[in-house]
Scaffold this motif. Structure first.
Motif, short mmCIF file in Angstrom:
data_model
loop_
_atom_site.label_atom_id
_atom_site.label_comp_id
_atom_site.label_asym_id
_atom_site.label_seq_id
_atom_site.Cartn_x
_atom_site.Cartn_y
_atom_site.Cartn_z
N UNK A 1 1.27 2.05 -5.33
CA UNK A 1 2.28 1.05 -5.17
C UNK A 1 3.03 0.79 -6.80
N UNK A 2 3.80 1.70 -6.98
CA UNK A 2 4.51 1.47 -8.33
C UNK A 2 5.73 1.17 -8.47
N UNK B 1 -5.01 1.03 -8.76
CA UNK B 1 -4.16 2.54 -8.62
C UNK B 1 -2.75 2.51 -8.64
N UNK B 2 -1.98 1.56 -9.27
CA UNK B 2 -0.61 1.42 -9.09
C UNK B 2 -0.28 1.12 -10.77
N UNK B 3 0.91 1.51 -11.04
CA UNK B 3 1.25 1.49 -12.49
C UNK B 3 3.01 1.10 -12.60
N UNK C 1 0.91 -1.07 0.08
CA UNK C 1 -0.06 0.04 0.17
C UNK C 1 1.05 1.19 -0.12
N UNK C 2 0.83 1.92 -1.02
CA UNK C 2 1.76 3.39 -1.36
C UNK C 2 3.14 2.77 -1.19
N UNK C 3 3.47 1.93 -1.58
CA UNK C 3 4.89 1.33 -1.45
C UNK C 3 5.57 0.99 -2.87
N UNK D 1 -0.86 -11.57 -3.87
CA UNK D 1 -0.18 -10.32 -3.56
C UNK D 1 -1.26 -9.27 -3.95
N UNK D 2 -1.23 -8.18 -3.22
CA UNK D 2 -2.07 -7.32 -3.18
C UNK D 2 -1.58 -5.76 -3.41
N UNK D 3 -1.68 -5.36 -4.71
CA UNK D 3 -0.99 -3.80 -5.08
C UNK D 3 -1.89 -2.75 -4.99
N UNK D 4 -1.70 -1.72 -4.10
CA UNK D 4 -3.06 -0.75 -4.18
C UNK D 4 -2.33 0.67 -4.02
N UNK D 5 -3.17 1.48 -4.43
CA UNK D 5 -2.82 3.04 -4.16
C UNK D 5 -1.46 3.51 -4.13
#
Length: 92
Positions: free
Chosen positions: A63-64, A84-86, A38-40, A57-61
């Protein structure tokens, strides 16, 4: 080995960057994700096994630029969740 967790198995939260997770086995996270970002950003997950959890695995907000390589993700309700991650790299 991380197993039988009621929450996240491994959590990389806001501002946790440049972490390498390697050769771990995370399983049976019955309420959440095996690995949660999260934001990582700029983290690496490699040579690991992620299984029998809600989310693998959860990539959110924002996490680029994370890299997930040579990792077995199996028997989860959702394998990899991205929102929300690119610019993440996945080579399983």
């Amino acid at each position: 080995m991380v197993s039988n967790c009621n929450d996240c198995g491994i959590a990389l939260d806001t501002g946790t960057n440049n972490v390498v997770i390697t050769n771990v086995d995370v399983s049976n996270c019955s309420e959440d994700s095996a690995i949660d970002l999260w934001e990582s950003s700029h983290n690496t997950i490699t040579n690991s096994k992620i299984h029998d959890s809600i989310y693998g695995i959860y990539l959110d907000n924002l996490s680029n630029y994370n890299s997930i390589t040579s990792t077995i993700i199996s028997s989860n309700s959702y394998g990899i969740y991205v929102r929300g991650s690119d610019n993440n790299i996945l080579y399983l």
